[in-house]
Design a protein around this motif. Structure first.
Motif, short mmCIF file in Angstrom:
data_model
loop_
_atom_site.label_atom_id
_atom_site.label_comp_id
_atom_site.label_asym_id
_atom_site.label_seq_id
_atom_site.Cartn_x
_atom_site.Cartn_y
_atom_site.Cartn_z
N ASN A 100 0.85 -1.18 0.00
CA ASN A 100 0.00 0.00 0.00
C ASN A 100 0.88 1.23 0.00
OD1 ASN A 100 -1.85 -2.01 0.53
ND2 ASN A 100 -2.78 -1.00 2.29
N ALA A 101 0.42 2.31 -0.63
CA ALA A 101 1.21 3.53 -0.70
C ALA A 101 0.41 4.71 -0.17
CB ALA A 101 1.63 3.80 -2.15
N ASP A 102 1.09 5.54 0.60
CA ASP A 102 0.48 6.79 1.08
C ASP A 102 1.60 7.72 1.52
OD1 ASP A 102 -1.29 8.54 3.16
OD2 ASP A 102 -2.55 7.56 1.66
N VAL A 103 1.22 8.86 2.06
CA VAL A 103 2.24 9.85 2.42
C VAL A 103 2.99 9.46 3.69
CG1 VAL A 103 1.07 11.74 1.24
CG2 VAL A 103 0.51 11.23 3.63
N GLN A 104 2.41 8.58 4.50
CA GLN A 104 3.11 8.12 5.68
C GLN A 104 2.67 6.71 5.99
OE1 GLN A 104 1.27 11.24 8.38
NE2 GLN A 104 1.14 9.47 9.75
N CYS A 105 3.34 6.10 6.96
CA CYS A 105 3.02 4.74 7.36
C CYS A 105 1.83 4.76 8.30
CB CYS A 105 4.22 4.09 8.05
SG CYS A 105 5.62 3.77 6.97
N TRP A 106 0.72 4.21 7.83
CA TRP A 106 -0.46 4.06 8.66
C TRP A 106 -0.57 2.60 9.09
CZ3 TRP A 106 -2.41 8.66 9.72
CH2 TRP A 106 -2.38 9.66 8.75
N ARG A 107 -1.07 2.39 10.30
CA ARG A 107 -1.23 1.02 10.76
C ARG A 107 -2.41 0.35 10.07
NH1 ARG A 107 -1.40 -1.43 16.91
NH2 ARG A 107 -1.74 -3.57 16.27
N SER A 108 -3.43 1.11 9.73
CA SER A 108 -4.61 0.54 9.07
C SER A 108 -4.46 0.63 7.56
CB SER A 108 -5.87 1.29 9.51
OG SER A 108 -6.98 0.88 8.73
N SER A 109 -4.68 -0.50 6.88
CA SER A 109 -4.57 -0.49 5.43
C SER A 109 -5.63 0.39 4.78
CB SER A 109 -4.67 -1.92 4.89
OG SER A 109 -5.94 -2.48 5.18
N ASP A 110 -6.74 0.63 5.47
CA ASP A 110 -7.81 1.44 4.91
C ASP A 110 -7.40 2.89 4.70
OD1 ASP A 110 -10.40 -0.26 6.83
OD2 ASP A 110 -9.45 -0.76 4.92
N LEU A 111 -6.36 3.32 5.36
CA LEU A 111 -5.96 4.72 5.31
C LEU A 111 -5.01 5.02 4.15
CD1 LEU A 111 -5.46 5.46 9.12
CD2 LEU A 111 -7.44 5.97 7.67
N TYR A 112 -4.60 3.99 3.43
CA TYR A 112 -3.68 4.19 2.32
C TYR A 112 -4.45 4.54 1.05
CZ TYR A 112 0.11 2.28 5.11
OH TYR A 112 1.06 2.07 6.09
N ASP A 113 -3.86 5.42 0.26
CA ASP A 113 -4.53 5.85 -0.97
C ASP A 113 -4.47 4.80 -2.07
OD1 ASP A 113 -3.66 9.40 -0.80
OD2 ASP A 113 -5.39 8.29 -0.05
N TYR A 114 -3.40 4.03 -2.11
CA TYR A 114 -3.19 3.10 -3.22
C TYR A 114 -2.87 1.71 -2.71
CZ TYR A 114 -2.58 7.64 -5.43
OH TYR A 114 -2.75 8.94 -5.84
N TRP A 115 -3.47 0.70 -3.35
CA TRP A 115 -3.27 -0.69 -3.00
C TRP A 115 -2.87 -1.47 -4.25
CZ3 TRP A 115 -8.24 -2.44 0.06
CH2 TRP A 115 -8.39 -1.64 1.19
N GLY A 116 -2.11 -2.53 -4.02
CA GLY A 116 -1.87 -3.48 -5.10
C GLY A 116 -2.90 -4.59 -5.06
N GLN A 117 -2.75 -5.55 -5.98
CA GLN A 117 -3.73 -6.64 -6.09
C GLN A 117 -3.35 -7.83 -5.23
OE1 GLN A 117 -1.22 -6.35 -8.09
NE2 GLN A 117 -0.46 -8.44 -8.29
N GLY A 118 -2.14 -7.83 -4.72
CA GLY A 118 -1.70 -8.89 -3.82
C GLY A 118 -0.96 -10.01 -4.51
N THR A 119 -0.15 -10.71 -3.73
CA THR A 119 0.57 -11.90 -4.21
C THR A 119 0.49 -12.95 -3.11
OG1 THR A 119 2.65 -12.71 -5.16
CG2 THR A 119 2.85 -11.09 -3.40
N GLN A 120 0.22 -14.19 -3.51
CA GLN A 120 -0.01 -15.27 -2.55
C GLN A 120 1.33 -15.83 -2.06
OE1 GLN A 120 -3.04 -16.78 -1.30
NE2 GLN A 120 -1.53 -17.74 0.07
N VAL A 121 1.44 -15.95 -0.76
CA VAL A 121 2.58 -16.62 -0.13
C VAL A 121 2.04 -17.81 0.65
CG1 VAL A 121 4.39 -16.42 1.61
CG2 VAL A 121 4.01 -14.55 -0.01
N THR A 122 2.54 -18.98 0.35
CA THR A 122 2.13 -20.19 1.05
C THR A 122 3.36 -20.86 1.63
OG1 THR A 122 0.26 -20.49 -0.46
CG2 THR A 122 0.92 -22.39 0.87
N VAL A 123 3.35 -21.07 2.93
CA VAL A 123 4.48 -21.71 3.61
C VAL A 123 4.01 -23.05 4.14
CG1 VAL A 123 6.25 -21.46 5.38
CG2 VAL A 123 5.32 -19.42 4.25
N SER A 124 4.62 -24.11 3.66
CA SER A 124 4.22 -25.45 4.06
C SER A 124 5.06 -25.92 5.25
CB SER A 124 4.37 -26.41 2.89
OG SER A 124 5.73 -26.50 2.52
N PHE A 125 4.52 -26.91 5.96
CA PHE A 125 5.24 -27.46 7.12
C PHE A 125 6.42 -28.30 6.66
CE2 PHE A 125 2.68 -26.19 10.67
CZ PHE A 125 1.44 -25.90 10.10
#
Length: 125
Positions: A100-125
């Motif tokens: 997420n991108a914004d003018v500062q680091c916010w703890r809540s993702s809702d406060l960011y102006d721009y989001w990406g679509q995401g990438t899946q990370v899967t960690v197996s045992f």
């Protein structure tokens, strides 16, 4: 048009490593704070204890408690890309990771102006 594109996710065994990338178009990442969030199946996009984020000017970094010592956030201004190097991965790190991108680091993702679509990370045992 602003676009953030995450990449680098995949399947890895516990203890392994991945490097996620967040590439931007339409904005200069050097001027923005970039926060990394994750969302596990059936859960809300998580703000862990603290926030994993890199500020724009100066590049100061912050890490969620669960990621300190394992994850490293960095930025390549020439490539307009922010990276998240993830080492010593654990099964509980499994999630879709978003930048997420914004003018500062916010703890809540809702406060960011721009989001990406995401990438899946899967960690197996």
């Amino acid at each position: 048009q602003v676009q953030l594109v995450e990449s680098g996710g995949g399947l890895v065994q516990a203890g392994g490593s991945l490097r996620l990338s967040c590439a931007a178009s339409g904005l200069t990442l050097e001027n923005y704070a970039i926060g990394w969030f994750r969302q596990a199946p059936g859960k809300e996009r998580e703000a862990r204890e603290g926030i994993t984020c890199i500020l724009g000017r100066g590049g100061r970094t912050y890490y969620a408690d669960s990621e300190k010592g394992r994850f490293t956030i960095s930025r390549d201004n020439a490539k307009n890309t922010v990276y998240l190097q993830m080492n010593s991965l654990k099964p509980e790190d499994t999630a879709v990771y978003y930048c997420n991108a914004d003018v500062q680091c916010w703890r809540s993702s809702d406060l960011y102006d721009y989001w990406g679509q995401g990438t899946q990370v899967t960690v197996s045992f």
